[in-house]
Design an enzyme around this catalytic site. Structure first.
Site, PDB file in Angstrom:
ATOM      1  N   ALA A 132       0.854  -1.185   0.000  1.00  0.00           N
ATOM      2  CA  ALA A 132       0.000   0.000   0.000  1.00  0.00           C
ATOM      3  C   ALA A 132       0.890   1.235   0.000  1.00  0.00           C
ATOM      4  CB  ALA A 132      -0.906   0.010   1.226  1.00  0.00           C
ATOM      5  N   ALA A 134       0.551   5.460   0.790  1.00  0.00           N
ATOM      6  CA  ALA A 134      -0.308   6.543   1.269  1.00  0.00           C
ATOM      7  C   ALA A 134       0.452   7.860   1.211  1.00  0.00           C
ATOM      8  CB  ALA A 134      -0.795   6.246   2.685  1.00  0.00           C
ATOM      9  N   ASP A 288      -7.293   8.608  13.193  1.00  0.00           N
ATOM     10  CA  ASP A 288      -7.172   8.592  11.724  1.00  0.00           C
ATOM     11  C   ASP A 288      -7.917   7.385  11.174  1.00  0.00           C
ATOM     12  OD1 ASP A 288      -6.352   9.606   9.307  1.00  0.00           O
ATOM     13  OD2 ASP A 288      -4.368   8.674   9.357  1.00  0.00           O
TER      14      ASP A 288
END
Length: 550
Positions: A132, A134, A288
């Site tokens: 991933a 970000a 978050d």
């Protein structure tokens, strides 16, 4: 005055928005509306292709080009599909873990700098293809020498400098807003940006994130509600985080959750319970909670367990704010507007001198139309918007320390309604808050608080005889002084001091003036000192009269 570097960054932001065909956003920013004229310059303005892309794609691409802070803003927006057109929310959701990755060679360079030894001696396997990517870091999968599966999180190159640059711009804009726009002062933009600045800088320290994860893991140890992966401390560095690799269904993949037979109502309610448990029981909450950071363990579909990742942003409340917040929530649930108004006045959140009755009436006016609808139809986001109208009327100041909490609650509600549209956030939260408030005033809680304070009380008791002895000794020697403090005492003291000075000046001036008159009247030689005394006395009298309090 805005520094040239920051001004150039602001101009660059406008250029990127124009390049992606977002003229409406540029024109909405009144400060830079003239910059929109630059779109007529060849190479500066809008690319023809931008207009052919959907609006959501153009917004997403612009945020990615602008950098980490803007990506995080898009992530936050993506969780509120009830407040955004769906096609825009879907595109912004791609910012949660599908930001363009940086090259594997850069990852290897950073890991070599962090560990100062070859990767082969650290990991049995390291996968160059990121799992991933970000806004601040990207994640790779790996295996430790003992075979445990792990994830390796590495900061983006140059991310600290990019964030520092944009936060400095925010500081300048906040200062300008407070200086030139009176209406915005109650929003305390400089304090809000300062809080945001601290949060972002903390997020760049991956050792801090590891510590946050460990604390959250302890708080939910053996909990059926939430699982937090283990931190592998021996492999962690300020720019590298290594944790247990988890497996689950990303919470944004609702089709897969349905296919796994997950009880969506239970899942949504569990999310609300986890949030309020973190805020009020543990006073340590993950701040978050966008879908890219949340997974679901499908092993028990009837009692689905959340799995959290990415612990860069956490927050706590001080006991006073925690208490006021819980009491406000419960008072709203019970429609006790007088209690809500009294809490706001007592906490100092509204302008001094505000009457409780006026605040109560205003809250009733904006809240009754909402509460007359079924609770499941009440959006917390819309509720906050209504409260802001009350805030504006009473000059209610923004509480910077609560911004992360409000942001997280909006995220949780948006996520919950996406999972289960009939989610009743209020009904789920109310019993948790009521139980917490009962525990706060229970005998056991009081005993626990006394036990916590016992060491300090014990030290005070031990010092008490010496303190009493010192006081009595000073009293016997005539050296005991009692100091009284009051908000107006210093003003009164200054006025008395000024009055004493004025009286002394006037008296001295009068005596000096009379001395000069007598000197001249008695025809004493030489006459010059007489005239000098006369002039000096007149000057002192004039000065004393000017200094007389009005």
């Amino acid at each position: 005055m805005i520094p040239p570097r920051q001004l150039w960054r602001m101009l660059h932001i406008q250029r990127v928005l124009l390049k992606h065909g977002l003229d409406e956003l540029v024109y909405a920013a009144h400060l830079f509306r003239p910059v929109a004229r630059l779109r007529r310059i060849p190479g500066f303005g809008i690319r023809k292709a931008s207009r052919d892309l959907p609006l959501g794609v153009r917004i997403r691409e612009a945020l990615v080009e602008l950098g980490p802070i803007f990506v995080k803003f898009g992530q936050a927006l993506s969780t509120r599909r009830d407040l955004l057109p769906r096609e825009i929310a879907v595109e912004l959701a791609k910012l949660q873990d599908r930001v363009p990755p940086f090259p594997a060679a850069e990852t290897h360079r950073q890991l070599a700098a962090a560990y100062r030894q070859p990767l082969e001696s650290l990991f049995a396997r390291f996968d160059d293809e990121p799992l991933a990517a970000a806004s601040i870091a990207q994640v790779h999968t790996a295996a430790l020498p003992d075979g445990r599966e792990a994830i390796v999180k590495v900061l983006r190159p140059g991310v600290r400098e990019q964030i520092r640059r944009d936060v400095d711009v925010l500081h300048s804009l906040a200062a300008l807003a407070e200086r030139y726009w009176g209406e915005v002062r109650r929003l305390r933009p400089r304090e809000v940006v300062r809080e945001f600045d601290t949060t972002l800088m903390d997020e760049l320290d991956l050792m801090r994130e590891a510590a946050n994860a460990s604390q959250l893991r302890r708080n939910f140890e053996n909990s059926p509600l939430l699982y937090v992966p283990e931190v592998y401390w021996d492999w962690c560095r300020p720019g590298v985080l290594v944790m247990e690799r988890i497996h689950g269904i990303n919470i944004g993949q609702t089709a897969e959750l349905h296919a796994a037979g997950i009880d969506m109502r239970r899942l949504a309610a569990n999310g609300v319970e986890i949030f309020f448990t973190q805020v009020f029981r543990h006073n340590f909450f993950h701040a978050d909670m966008h879908p890219g950071n949340i997974f679901v363990n499908p092993d028990e579909p009837a009692q689905p367990q959340y799995i959290a990742v990415d612990f860069g942003i956490v927050a706590s409340l001080n006991p006073r704010d925690q208490q006021y917040l819980a009491e406000n929530f419960l008072a709203f649930f019970n429609r006790d507007y007088q209690r809500v108004a009294r809490l706001h006045v007592e906490s100092g959140w509204v302008a001094p001198g505000t009457r409780v009755e006026e605040v109560e009436s205003a809250f009733r006016t904006v809240c009754e139309p909402i509460f007359n609808r079924p609770l499941k139809d009440i959006s917390f986001g819309q509720f906050l918007v209504r409260l802001f109208t009350v805030a504006r009327r009473f000059d209610m100041e923004v509480q910077p320390q609560l911004i992360l909490l409000q942001k997280t609650l909006l995220n949780i509600e948006g996520l919950g309604r996406e999972l289960y549209p009939d989610l009743d956030l209020w009904e789920t939260a109310q019993p948790i808050l009521e139980e917490w408030m009962r525990e706060r005033v229970s005998g056991r809680a009081i005993v626990d608080r006394l036990r916590e304070q016992l060491p300090e009380v014990g030290e005070t008791i031990q010092e008490f005889p010496q303190v009493i002895h010192a006081i009595l000794q000073r009293a016997a020697e005539g050296r005991l002084q009692v100091e009284v403090k009051h908000p107006g005492i210093e003003v009164l003291r200054a006025e008395l001091h000024a009055d004493r000075q004025q009286r002394w000046t006037t008296g001295a001036g009068g005596a000096t003036f009379v001395g000069g008159v007598l000197w001249l009247g008695l025809d004493v030689s030489p006459v010059a000192p007489g005239w000098l005394l006369l002039v000096l006395g007149a000057g002192l009298l004039a000065f004393g009269r000017l200094g007389r309090p009005a």
